[in-house]
Structure formats: C-alpha cells, structure tokens
Design a protein around this motif. Structure first.
Motif, PDB file in Angstrom:
ATOM      1  N   ALA A   1       1.013  -1.223   0.003  1.00  0.00           N
ATOM      2  CA  ALA A   1      -0.071   0.149  -0.110  1.00  0.00           C
ATOM      3  C   ALA A   1       0.765   1.410  -0.018  1.00  0.00           C
ATOM      4  CB  ALA A   1      -0.886  -0.064   1.145  1.00  0.00           C
ATOM      5  N   VAL A   2       1.757   1.170   0.738  1.00  0.00           N
ATOM      6  CA  VAL A   2       2.848   2.524   0.747  1.00  0.00           C
ATOM      7  C   VAL A   2       3.534   2.479  -0.549  1.00  0.00           C
ATOM      8  CG1 VAL A   2       5.234   3.114   1.530  1.00  0.00           C
ATOM      9  CG2 VAL A   2       3.496   2.012   3.257  1.00  0.00           C
ATOM     10  N   LEU A   3       3.867   1.445  -1.160  1.00  0.00           N
ATOM     11  CA  LEU A   3       4.361   1.524  -2.723  1.00  0.00           C
ATOM     12  C   LEU A   3       3.328   2.316  -3.655  1.00  0.00           C
ATOM     13  CD1 LEU A   3       6.560   0.969  -5.037  1.00  0.00           C
ATOM     14  CD2 LEU A   3       5.534  -1.306  -4.809  1.00  0.00           C
ATOM     15  N   PHE A   4       2.091   1.740  -3.494  1.00  0.00           N
ATOM     16  CA  PHE A   4       1.203   2.376  -4.531  1.00  0.00           C
ATOM     17  C   PHE A   4       0.754   3.837  -4.280  1.00  0.00           C
ATOM     18  CE2 PHE A   4      -3.490   3.315  -4.435  1.00  0.00           C
ATOM     19  CZ  PHE A   4      -3.438   3.440  -6.020  1.00  0.00           C
ATOM     20  N   LEU A   5       0.955   4.267  -3.029  1.00  0.00           N
ATOM     21  CA  LEU A   5       0.811   5.786  -2.540  1.00  0.00           C
ATOM     22  C   LEU A   5       2.152   6.403  -2.969  1.00  0.00           C
ATOM     23  CD1 LEU A   5      -1.171   5.718   0.751  1.00  0.00           C
ATOM     24  CD2 LEU A   5      -2.126   6.205  -1.587  1.00  0.00           C
TER      25      LEU A   5
END
Ligand SMILES: NC(=O)c1ccc[n+]([C@@H]2O[C@H](COP(=O)([O-])OP(=O)(O)OC[C@H]3O[C@@H](n4cnc5c(N)ncnc54)[C@H](O)[C@@H]3O)[C@@H](O)[C@H]2O)c1
Length: 255
Positions: free
Chosen positions: A229-233
């Motif tokens: 999720a961090v990577l996506f954001l």
C-alpha cells in the motif's frame, strides 16, 4: 521499477512495517533513507538493501526531536537534489483507558505518533521540490474507530488521519504537486503486535483468538500487505489521490 530514481525517507524503518516498506520501496528502484531511534536496526535494514544491489543509508533519528529532523534534512539535502517520498511510520503502542492513562503516558504516545508526523511533514516539505512528491502517514484503524483501552493511541492516530487532510489541502492550494495520504493498517504481524499480545500474559492466547475472530478475512495481515500500500501511494499510480485514507485491515472496520 515503479519508483525508479526516486528518493524516499522511511521513519521507524528498522522494524515491522517500516522495514518492509523500506525493502519494498528499494526493490522498486528508490534510494531509501532508513531512519530509526535504534541506529543498529536502521543499519541492519539499510545493509540488507545494499546487499542485493539497492541504495540505502541508515540514520539515527528520534522523530520527536525537531533538531533530529533538521539533521536528517541536511543529510538528505547533501546527497540528493530532492526528496520524493516521505513515509511517516515511526510509532509506539500504549494500552490504557481514560481512567488509568496519566498525562505523562498521553504525552509520550502523542509525542511520537502525532508530533513526530507533524514535524516530519513540516521539516521535509521544503525538500520535496519536484512534482510527483508523496507523503504517506501511517495512522491505524485505531484512528478511525475507538477502543476503550487505547485512549492515547486512538487520539494520536486520529490526529494523524486529520492532519493528513489539512496538509493535503495546503499542498494542493499552494500548487506544490505533493500528495499527502494516510494508511490505516488493521492488526498486522509485527514486533509491536507480538509485544502487545505477549503483554497479556496468561490471557494472550485468548486475546489473539479474539482478534482473529473479529477480522472478517480470518487472519492477521503481514507487513508486506502494508508495504504494498505504501508503494502504491508512493508511485504515480495513485496520482489522483490526496487527503485520502487507505484502510488495509482484512475487513475489520467494515462492520
Ligand atoms: N502492527 C500493526 O498491527 C499496526 C497497526 C496499525 C498501525 N500501526 C502503526 O504502524 C507503525 C509501525 O508499527 P510496527 O507494527 O511496525 O511497530 P514496530 O514496533 O515493529 O516498529 C516501530 C519502529 O519505530 C521505531 N521508533 C519508535 N519510537 C521512535 C522514535 N521516537 N523515533 C524514531 N523511531 C522510533 C522503533 O524503534 C521501531 O523500529 C506505527 O506507527 C504503528 O502505530 C501498526
């Protein structure tokens, strides 16, 4: 390489969600500054990134100290022309209800979880000079729903949720091209949760089973679930998201 040539700073990067996020961002091409109050932990993670050909630097960093933020800021500015991704992840847990939590307890939790995120955004904004910057604040489902035993933690994570929206609005109004979003993990298997369960002593197993029973997907999450999720954001894939709350909790808050 979803974030090739970008520079990231991950606070509390020496353990749990910060460690997994640092590794994931590095895997996808970012140069990562891994910071932690435990320099040894940060260095262990930075070393494991460098070992597989990634770029990482470990820095000692107490997120509650403004002077530490200035030192980290200077270290990044010396080596990079811009910071692209800030992950305000460092946090501490504390269990206690409104009657038993002291003002000192309250201040200790809010100082890391809330002041630390405020100081992080404030001191790093001037470093995020290129369009496409992304600030990711790690809140919690406990910033959305209340728990009788988490008065200070609830307040600190609720503060992260709403300060994210304020900063997001400011950055768009100012035309900075910087997005600011929060992530709200549910129960994820990390040293923080393991310590919380172990602290229950004889009641630990029953507590563990009670948590699992309350998660619709029937199991705790893994650190990689939050790192993704961090990577996506962090990436441009989320370019139309700012001021939003990304809940990653196996359905916990759906009922
Ligand atoms: N694990 C979960 O289930 C869960 C759920 C929701 C939210 N969170 C949040 O995710 C974040 C990471 O939690 P985790 O589970 O990986 O915990 P963790 O205890 O494994 O890691 C936290 C890291 O933060 C560092 N840290 C603590 N105080 C610091 C300070 N003052 N300055 C700099 N670093 C400091 C610690 O040394 C540690 O490396 C926290 O903000 C936590 O509140 C975790």
């Amino acid at each position: 390489m979803r974030i090739a040539n970008k520079t990231a700073l991950v606070t509390g990067g020496g353990s749990g969600l910060g460690e997994a996020s640092s590794l994931r961002l590095a895997q996808e091409g970012a140069r990562v500054f891994v910071t932690d109050i435990s320099h040894d932990s940060a260095e262990r993670v930075a070393h494991s990134i460098r070992e597989v050909g990634g770029k990482a630097t470990a820095l000692h960093h107490d997120v509650t100290e403004e002077s530490d933020w200035l030192r980290v800021h200077d270290a990044i500015a010396k080596e990079c022309d811009s910071l692209d991704i800030l992950v305000n992840n460092a946090g501490v847990a504390f269990s206690g209800n409104i009657e038993e939590t002291t003002l000192a307890d309250w201040r200790a939790v809010n100082s890391v979880n809330s002041d630390g995120v405020f100081l992080g955004m404030k001191s790093c904004l001037p470093l995020i000079t290129k369009p496409g910057g992304s600030i990711i604040n790690i809140s919690s489902i406990e910033g959305i729903i209340g728990d009788p035993q988490l008065i200070a933690y609830n307040a600190s994570k609720g503060a992260v949720r709403i300060m994210t929206k304020s900063a997001a609005l400011h950055c768009t109004q100012a035309g900075y091209g910087i997005r600011v979003n929060s992530i709200h993990p549910g129960f994820i298997e990390t040293p923080m949760v393991a310590a919380g369960v172990a602290a229950m002593g004889d009641a630990a197993e029953e507590f563990h089973q009670r948590i699992i029973a309350a998660i619709p997907m029937g199991h705790l999450g893994q650190a990689i679930d939050i790192a993704n999720a961090v990577l996506f954001l962090a990436s441009d894939e989320s370019r139309y998201m700012t001021g939003s709350e990304l809940v990653v909790d196996g359905g916990y808050t759906a009922h």
